[in-house]
Design an enzyme around this catalytic site. Structure first.
Site, mmCIF file in Angstrom:
data_model
loop_
_atom_site.group_PDB
_atom_site.id
_atom_site.type_symbol
_atom_site.label_atom_id
_atom_site.label_comp_id
_atom_site.label_asym_id
_atom_site.label_seq_id
_atom_site.Cartn_x
_atom_site.Cartn_y
_atom_site.Cartn_z
ATOM 1 N N HIS A 91 -34.175 5.768 -11.786
ATOM 2 C CA HIS A 91 -34.571 5.123 -13.036
ATOM 3 C C HIS A 91 -33.406 4.379 -13.677
ATOM 4 O O HIS A 91 -33.542 3.271 -14.152
ATOM 5 C CB HIS A 91 -35.149 6.159 -14.005
ATOM 6 C CG HIS A 91 -35.753 5.558 -15.222
ATOM 7 N ND1 HIS A 91 -35.008 5.187 -16.318
ATOM 8 C CD2 HIS A 91 -37.042 5.257 -15.521
ATOM 9 C CE1 HIS A 91 -35.806 4.693 -17.240
ATOM 10 N NE2 HIS A 91 -37.053 4.725 -16.783
ATOM 11 N N ARG A 92 -32.249 4.981 -13.745
ATOM 12 C CA ARG A 92 -30.988 4.428 -14.254
ATOM 13 C C ARG A 92 -30.909 4.245 -15.767
ATOM 14 O O ARG A 92 -29.888 3.797 -16.269
ATOM 15 C CB ARG A 92 -30.661 3.086 -13.595
ATOM 16 C CG ARG A 92 -30.364 3.172 -12.130
ATOM 17 C CD ARG A 92 -29.875 1.810 -11.628
ATOM 18 N NE ARG A 92 -29.568 1.854 -10.226
ATOM 19 C CZ ARG A 92 -30.323 1.304 -9.284
ATOM 20 N NH1 ARG A 92 -31.421 0.668 -9.601
ATOM 21 N NH2 ARG A 92 -29.951 1.378 -8.032
ATOM 22 N N ASP A 93 -31.966 4.568 -16.510
ATOM 23 C CA ASP A 93 -31.881 4.379 -17.962
ATOM 24 C C ASP A 93 -32.691 5.440 -18.704
ATOM 25 O O ASP A 93 -33.472 5.132 -19.598
ATOM 26 C CB ASP A 93 -32.338 2.976 -18.347
ATOM 27 C CG ASP A 93 -31.897 2.578 -19.762
ATOM 28 O OD1 ASP A 93 -30.950 3.187 -20.289
ATOM 29 O OD2 ASP A 93 -32.510 1.664 -20.325
ATOM 30 N N ILE A 94 -32.496 6.689 -18.314
ATOM 31 C CA ILE A 94 -33.188 7.777 -19.004
ATOM 32 C C ILE A 94 -32.473 8.032 -20.320
ATOM 33 O O ILE A 94 -31.264 8.244 -20.362
ATOM 34 C CB ILE A 94 -33.228 9.042 -18.132
ATOM 35 C CG1 ILE A 94 -34.080 8.762 -16.895
ATOM 36 C CG2 ILE A 94 -33.766 10.229 -18.930
ATOM 37 C CD1 ILE A 94 -34.093 9.863 -15.884
ATOM 38 N N ASN A 98 -36.920 6.027 -23.971
ATOM 39 C CA ASN A 98 -37.723 5.751 -22.777
ATOM 40 C C ASN A 98 -38.587 6.936 -22.357
ATOM 41 O O ASN A 98 -39.131 6.960 -21.258
ATOM 42 C CB ASN A 98 -36.819 5.330 -21.613
ATOM 43 C CG ASN A 98 -36.279 3.936 -21.804
ATOM 44 O OD1 ASN A 98 -36.830 3.152 -22.569
ATOM 45 N ND2 ASN A 98 -35.200 3.614 -21.125
#
Length: 174
Positions: A91-94, A98
């Site tokens: 995912h890279r953007d938890i 989000n």
């Protein structure tokens, strides 16, 4: 300022979402180009989740230990699903904004959803000597700054999210 690479990255995100089938991830419906006089770009259409983000909820209240454990388990199940894909989806953007919650009641956090897969489209490129950093400061693991993102990177971001919900303090301020 449109560049050809923007379309390629957007299509990668849409393609990734199109292949996901998990009730905790909004379903991909379609994508299309927008070409109006003052707006040019692409739109991604997904099912709408009528929910508040953890960021909003976390500003209003503290979570109990039991709620944090339930939340962590539900998010880990989503990450297991993503990381077991071939190839694994990172995912890279938890972060709290989000993560959405619906149907909260009593001591239950309710249904948990992971949204905003825009960062799955970006890959560190070593061939041309540049690295694109994705994520949100305070939630990004150190290896992500060096372009070495792995599935473990999502676990770090989840951990920082839980730290924020426990303390009410943004991880960058700790």
């Amino acid at each position: 300022n449109f560049q050809w690479n923007d379309l390629k990255l957007f299509e990668r995100e849409a393609s990734t979402l199109k292949n996901l089938n998990n009730p905790a991830i909004p379903k991909y419906l379609d994508y299309f180009e927008v070409d109006e006089d003052n707006i040019r770009g692409f739109a991604l259409v997904q099912t709408y989740i009528d929910a508040l983000s953890l960021d909003t909820i976390g500003q209003e209240r503290k979570f109990t230990e039991a709620e944090l454990i339930e939340l962590a388990e539900k998010l880990l199940n989503i990450l297991v699903y993503l990381h077991e894909q071939i190839p694994p989806i990172i995912h890279r953007d938890i972060k709290p904004s989000n993560i959405l919650l619906t149907n909260r009641s009593g001591n239950s956090v309710g249904n948990v959803y992971l949204v905003d897969f825009g960062s799955v489209q970006t890959v560190a490129s070593k061939e041309n000597g540049t690295i694109t950093i994705v994520g949100s400061y305070g939630y990004i693991p150190l290896e992500q700054f060096g372009g070495q993102t792995t599935t473990v990177s999502d676990l770090y971001s989840l951990g920082m999210t839980l730290v924020y919900l426990t303390t009410g303090v943004h991880p960058a301020e700790l």
